[in-house]
Design a protein around this motif. Sequence first.
Motif, PDB file in Angstrom:
ATOM      1  N   CYS A 119     -45.927  82.976 -15.016  1.00 24.00           N
ATOM      2  CA  CYS A 119     -45.208  83.943 -15.855  1.00 24.00           C
ATOM      3  C   CYS A 119     -46.059  85.193 -16.077  1.00 24.00           C
ATOM      4  CB  CYS A 119     -44.821  83.311 -17.184  1.00 24.00           C
ATOM      5  SG  CYS A 119     -43.827  84.382 -18.228  1.00 24.00           S
ATOM      6  N   THR A 120     -47.339  85.010 -16.350  1.00 29.09           N
ATOM      7  CA  THR A 120     -48.241  86.143 -16.559  1.00 29.09           C
ATOM      8  C   THR A 120     -48.350  86.980 -15.288  1.00 29.09           C
ATOM      9  OG1 THR A 120     -49.488  84.893 -18.188  1.00 29.09           O
ATOM     10  CG2 THR A 120     -50.592  86.782 -17.212  1.00 29.09           C
ATOM     11  N   THR A 121     -48.430  86.326 -14.144  1.00 28.11           N
ATOM     12  CA  THR A 121     -48.514  87.043 -12.871  1.00 28.11           C
ATOM     13  C   THR A 121     -47.251  87.870 -12.637  1.00 28.11           C
ATOM     14  OG1 THR A 121     -49.912  85.302 -11.965  1.00 28.11           O
ATOM     15  CG2 THR A 121     -48.846  86.775 -10.387  1.00 28.11           C
ATOM     16  N   ILE A 122     -46.103  87.276 -12.876  1.00 23.34           N
ATOM     17  CA  ILE A 122     -44.835  87.995 -12.704  1.00 23.34           C
ATOM     18  C   ILE A 122     -44.764  89.181 -13.660  1.00 23.34           C
ATOM     19  CG2 ILE A 122     -42.330  87.812 -13.036  1.00 23.34           C
ATOM     20  CD1 ILE A 122     -42.613  84.866 -12.056  1.00 23.34           C
ATOM     21  N   THR A 123     -45.136  88.960 -14.904  1.00 26.20           N
ATOM     22  CA  THR A 123     -45.083  90.029 -15.910  1.00 26.20           C
ATOM     23  C   THR A 123     -46.035  91.169 -15.553  1.00 26.20           C
ATOM     24  OG1 THR A 123     -44.528  88.403 -17.597  1.00 26.20           O
ATOM     25  CG2 THR A 123     -45.332  90.503 -18.376  1.00 26.20           C
ATOM     26  N   THR A 124     -47.247  90.831 -15.127  1.00 24.12           N
ATOM     27  CA  THR A 124     -48.220  91.856 -14.755  1.00 24.12           C
ATOM     28  C   THR A 124     -47.729  92.642 -13.543  1.00 24.12           C
ATOM     29  OG1 THR A 124     -50.009  90.486 -15.614  1.00 24.12           O
ATOM     30  CG2 THR A 124     -50.632  92.270 -14.123  1.00 24.12           C
ATOM     31  N   THR A 125     -47.173  91.952 -12.564  1.00 26.32           N
ATOM     32  CA  THR A 125     -46.633  92.621 -11.380  1.00 26.32           C
ATOM     33  C   THR A 125     -45.514  93.578 -11.779  1.00 26.32           C
ATOM     34  OG1 THR A 125     -47.178  90.679 -10.057  1.00 26.32           O
ATOM     35  CG2 THR A 125     -45.629  92.255  -9.092  1.00 26.32           C
ATOM     36  N   ARG A 126     -44.633  93.131 -12.662  1.00 24.22           N
ATOM     37  CA  ARG A 126     -43.535  93.986 -13.127  1.00 24.22           C
ATOM     38  C   ARG A 126     -44.078  95.229 -13.825  1.00 24.22           C
ATOM     39  NH1 ARG A 126     -41.649  95.442 -17.592  1.00 24.22           N
ATOM     40  NH2 ARG A 126     -42.836  93.942 -18.792  1.00 24.22           N
ATOM     41  N   LYS A 127     -45.111  95.061 -14.633  1.00 28.29           N
ATOM     42  CA  LYS A 127     -45.694  96.203 -15.340  1.00 28.29           C
ATOM     43  C   LYS A 127     -46.327  97.193 -14.369  1.00 28.29           C
ATOM     44  CE  LYS A 127     -46.532  93.703 -19.607  1.00 28.29           C
ATOM     45  NZ  LYS A 127     -47.543  93.082 -20.471  1.00 28.29           N
ATOM     46  N   ILE A 128     -47.014  96.682 -13.346  1.00 28.46           N
ATOM     47  CA  ILE A 128     -47.615  97.564 -12.342  1.00 28.46           C
ATOM     48  C   ILE A 128     -46.528  98.376 -11.645  1.00 28.46           C
ATOM     49  CG2 ILE A 128     -48.813  97.640 -10.108  1.00 28.46           C
ATOM     50  CD1 ILE A 128     -50.468  95.223 -11.119  1.00 28.46           C
ATOM     51  N   PHE A 129     -45.458  97.694 -11.225  1.00 28.56           N
ATOM     52  CA  PHE A 129     -44.369  98.408 -10.547  1.00 28.56           C
ATOM     53  C   PHE A 129     -43.675  99.393 -11.479  1.00 28.56           C
ATOM     54  CE2 PHE A 129     -44.523  94.960  -7.306  1.00 28.56           C
ATOM     55  CZ  PHE A 129     -44.739  95.789  -6.209  1.00 28.56           C
ATOM     56  N   SER A 130     -43.576  99.067 -12.765  1.00 29.70           N
ATOM     57  CA  SER A 130     -42.977 100.001 -13.727  1.00 29.70           C
ATOM     58  C   SER A 130     -43.810 101.271 -13.845  1.00 29.70           C
ATOM     59  CB  SER A 130     -42.853  99.357 -15.113  1.00 29.70           C
ATOM     60  OG  SER A 130     -41.934  98.312 -15.088  1.00 29.70           O
ATOM     61  N   VAL A 131     -45.127 101.109 -13.900  1.00 36.04           N
ATOM     62  CA  VAL A 131     -46.017 102.273 -13.986  1.00 36.04           C
ATOM     63  C   VAL A 131     -45.912 103.101 -12.706  1.00 36.04           C
ATOM     64  CG1 VAL A 131     -48.438 102.997 -14.069  1.00 36.04           C
ATOM     65  CG2 VAL A 131     -47.623 101.244 -15.638  1.00 36.04           C
TER      66      VAL A 131
END
Length: 178
Positions: A119-131
Amino acid sequence: MAKKSSKAGAASSSVGLMCLLGALCCDGYTGGQQKALQMETKKRTGKMPTQYDLMFWINFFMTCIAFLVALALGELPSGIAFLTENPEILRKIATFSLCSAIGQNFIFFTIAEFDSLTCTTITTTRKIFSVLLSIFVKGHSLNGQGWTGIAVASAGILGELDHKLRKGKAPKAKKAKE
Protein backbone atom coordinates in the motif's frame (compact mmCIF):
# COMPACT_ATOMS: atom_id res chain seq x y z
CA MET A 1 12.22 42.39 4.53
CA ALA A 2 13.92 39.68 2.46
CA LYS A 3 15.72 38.38 5.56
CA LYS A 4 12.46 38.04 7.41
CA SER A 5 11.00 36.08 4.51
CA SER A 6 13.96 33.69 4.34
CA LYS A 7 13.83 33.09 8.10
CA ALA A 8 10.12 32.32 7.85
CA GLY A 9 10.87 29.98 4.95
CA ALA A 10 13.58 28.20 6.91
CA ALA A 11 11.30 27.79 9.91
CA SER A 12 8.53 26.55 7.63
CA SER A 13 10.90 24.07 5.98
CA SER A 14 12.04 22.81 9.39
CA VAL A 15 8.46 22.33 10.53
CA GLY A 16 7.65 20.60 7.24
CA LEU A 17 10.60 18.26 7.57
CA MET A 18 9.63 17.44 11.17
CA CYS A 19 6.06 16.70 10.03
CA LEU A 20 7.41 14.50 7.24
CA LEU A 21 9.68 12.63 9.64
CA GLY A 22 6.79 12.17 12.07
CA ALA A 23 4.53 10.88 9.29
CA LEU A 24 7.18 8.41 8.13
CA CYS A 25 7.68 7.14 11.69
CA CYS A 26 3.93 6.74 12.16
CA ASP A 27 3.62 4.94 8.81
CA GLY A 28 6.39 2.54 9.77
CA TYR A 29 4.88 1.85 13.15
CA THR A 30 1.32 1.55 11.81
CA GLY A 31 2.31 -0.90 9.06
CA GLY A 32 3.91 -3.26 11.52
CA GLN A 33 1.00 -2.97 13.92
CA GLN A 34 -1.52 -3.67 11.15
CA LYS A 35 0.35 -6.81 10.15
CA ALA A 36 0.54 -7.97 13.79
CA LEU A 37 -3.16 -7.23 14.26
CA GLN A 38 -4.06 -9.22 11.16
CA MET A 39 -2.00 -12.21 12.33
CA GLU A 40 -3.45 -12.03 15.86
CA THR A 41 -6.99 -11.86 14.48
CA LYS A 42 -6.31 -14.86 12.25
CA LYS A 43 -4.88 -16.79 15.20
CA ARG A 44 -7.91 -16.03 17.39
CA THR A 45 -10.73 -16.30 14.85
CA GLY A 46 -9.23 -18.51 12.16
CA LYS A 47 -9.70 -15.88 9.44
CA MET A 48 -8.03 -12.69 8.33
CA PRO A 49 -9.92 -9.43 8.91
CA THR A 50 -11.59 -8.01 5.81
CA GLN A 51 -10.96 -4.56 4.42
CA TYR A 52 -14.25 -3.44 5.99
CA ASP A 53 -13.22 -4.75 9.41
CA LEU A 54 -10.02 -2.71 9.17
CA MET A 55 -11.90 0.36 7.91
CA PHE A 56 -14.53 0.22 10.62
CA TRP A 57 -12.19 -0.18 13.57
CA ILE A 58 -9.61 2.34 12.41
CA ASN A 59 -12.28 4.94 11.64
CA PHE A 60 -14.10 4.20 14.90
CA PHE A 61 -10.98 4.79 16.99
CA MET A 62 -9.97 7.83 14.93
CA THR A 63 -13.42 9.31 15.56
CA CYS A 64 -13.14 8.61 19.29
CA ILE A 65 -9.69 10.21 19.46
CA ALA A 66 -10.79 13.26 17.43
CA PHE A 67 -13.82 13.69 19.70
CA LEU A 68 -11.72 13.45 22.87
CA VAL A 69 -9.06 15.87 21.53
CA ALA A 70 -11.73 18.39 20.46
CA LEU A 71 -13.34 18.06 23.86
CA ALA A 72 -10.02 18.42 25.72
CA LEU A 73 -9.01 21.49 23.71
CA GLY A 74 -12.44 23.08 24.14
CA GLU A 75 -13.06 23.05 20.38
CA LEU A 76 -16.16 20.85 20.40
CA PRO A 77 -18.69 23.58 21.34
CA SER A 78 -17.25 26.05 18.82
CA GLY A 79 -17.21 23.34 16.13
CA ILE A 80 -20.85 22.50 16.74
CA ALA A 81 -21.71 26.21 16.78
CA PHE A 82 -19.94 26.68 13.43
CA LEU A 83 -21.89 23.80 11.89
CA THR A 84 -25.23 25.16 13.13
CA GLU A 85 -24.42 28.68 11.89
CA ASN A 86 -23.23 27.38 8.48
CA PRO A 87 -25.48 24.44 7.52
CA GLU A 88 -24.33 24.61 3.87
CA ILE A 89 -20.98 23.19 4.91
CA LEU A 90 -22.60 19.91 5.97
CA ARG A 91 -23.14 19.03 2.28
CA LYS A 92 -19.46 19.65 1.60
CA ILE A 93 -18.44 17.56 4.60
CA ALA A 94 -20.73 14.74 3.43
CA THR A 95 -19.23 14.89 -0.09
CA PHE A 96 -15.70 14.85 1.34
CA SER A 97 -16.62 11.91 3.60
CA LEU A 98 -18.06 9.95 0.68
CA CYS A 99 -14.94 10.54 -1.44
CA SER A 100 -12.77 9.58 1.52
CA ALA A 101 -14.73 6.35 2.07
CA ILE A 102 -14.37 5.41 -1.60
CA GLY A 103 -10.62 6.02 -1.45
CA GLN A 104 -10.32 4.09 1.79
CA ASN A 105 -11.91 1.05 0.11
CA PHE A 106 -8.92 0.83 -2.21
CA ILE A 107 -6.40 1.46 0.57
CA PHE A 108 -7.85 -1.11 2.97
CA PHE A 109 -8.36 -3.64 0.17
CA THR A 110 -4.64 -3.39 -0.57
CA ILE A 111 -3.72 -3.73 3.11
CA ALA A 112 -6.11 -6.66 3.68
CA GLU A 113 -5.19 -8.57 0.50
CA PHE A 114 -1.46 -7.76 0.31
CA ASP A 115 0.22 -5.79 3.08
CA SER A 116 0.88 -2.26 4.25
CA LEU A 117 4.25 -2.10 2.46
CA THR A 118 2.51 -2.71 -0.87
CA CYS A 119 0.00 0.00 0.00
CA THR A 120 2.83 2.41 0.87
CA THR A 121 4.58 1.62 -2.42
CA ILE A 122 1.40 2.25 -4.41
CA THR A 123 0.72 5.49 -2.53
CA THR A 124 4.28 6.76 -2.99
CA THR A 125 4.19 5.91 -6.70
CA ARG A 126 0.89 7.77 -7.07
CA LYS A 127 2.35 10.82 -5.32
CA ILE A 128 5.42 10.81 -7.58
CA PHE A 129 3.23 10.65 -10.69
CA SER A 130 0.99 13.41 -9.30
CA VAL A 131 4.00 15.69 -8.82
CA LEU A 132 5.38 14.88 -12.28
CA LEU A 133 1.96 15.41 -13.86
CA SER A 134 1.69 18.76 -12.10
CA ILE A 135 5.11 19.76 -13.43
CA PHE A 136 4.56 18.70 -17.03
CA VAL A 137 0.87 19.53 -17.46
CA LYS A 138 0.46 22.60 -15.25
CA GLY A 139 3.94 24.01 -15.75
CA HIS A 140 4.89 23.95 -12.05
CA SER A 141 8.56 23.74 -11.19
CA LEU A 142 10.79 22.03 -8.64
CA ASN A 143 14.13 23.12 -7.27
CA GLY A 144 17.12 20.79 -7.01
CA GLN A 145 16.04 19.51 -3.62
CA GLY A 146 12.60 18.60 -5.01
CA TRP A 147 14.11 16.71 -7.95
CA THR A 148 16.45 14.93 -5.54
CA GLY A 149 13.44 13.85 -3.50
CA ILE A 150 11.70 12.50 -6.61
CA ALA A 151 14.89 10.65 -7.61
CA VAL A 152 15.35 9.11 -4.15
CA ALA A 153 11.69 8.03 -3.91
CA SER A 154 11.80 6.58 -7.44
CA ALA A 155 15.07 4.76 -6.70
CA GLY A 156 13.51 3.28 -3.56
CA ILE A 157 10.49 2.00 -5.46
CA LEU A 158 12.63 0.62 -8.30
CA GLY A 159 14.94 -1.04 -5.76
CA GLU A 160 12.00 -2.71 -4.06
CA LEU A 161 10.63 -3.85 -7.43
CA ASP A 162 14.04 -5.23 -8.42
CA HIS A 163 14.29 -7.08 -5.09
CA LYS A 164 10.84 -8.64 -5.56
CA LEU A 165 11.61 -9.66 -9.14
CA ARG A 166 14.94 -11.24 -8.17
CA LYS A 167 13.33 -12.99 -5.20
CA GLY A 168 10.58 -14.33 -7.47
CA LYS A 169 13.08 -15.69 -10.04
CA ALA A 170 15.39 -17.41 -7.53
CA PRO A 171 13.06 -20.32 -6.58
CA LYS A 172 12.26 -20.96 -10.24
CA ALA A 173 15.96 -21.27 -11.08
CA LYS A 174 16.42 -23.83 -8.27
CA LYS A 175 13.46 -25.88 -9.49
CA ALA A 176 14.83 -25.92 -13.04
CA LYS A 177 18.15 -27.41 -11.81
CA GLU A 178 16.41 -30.20 -9.88
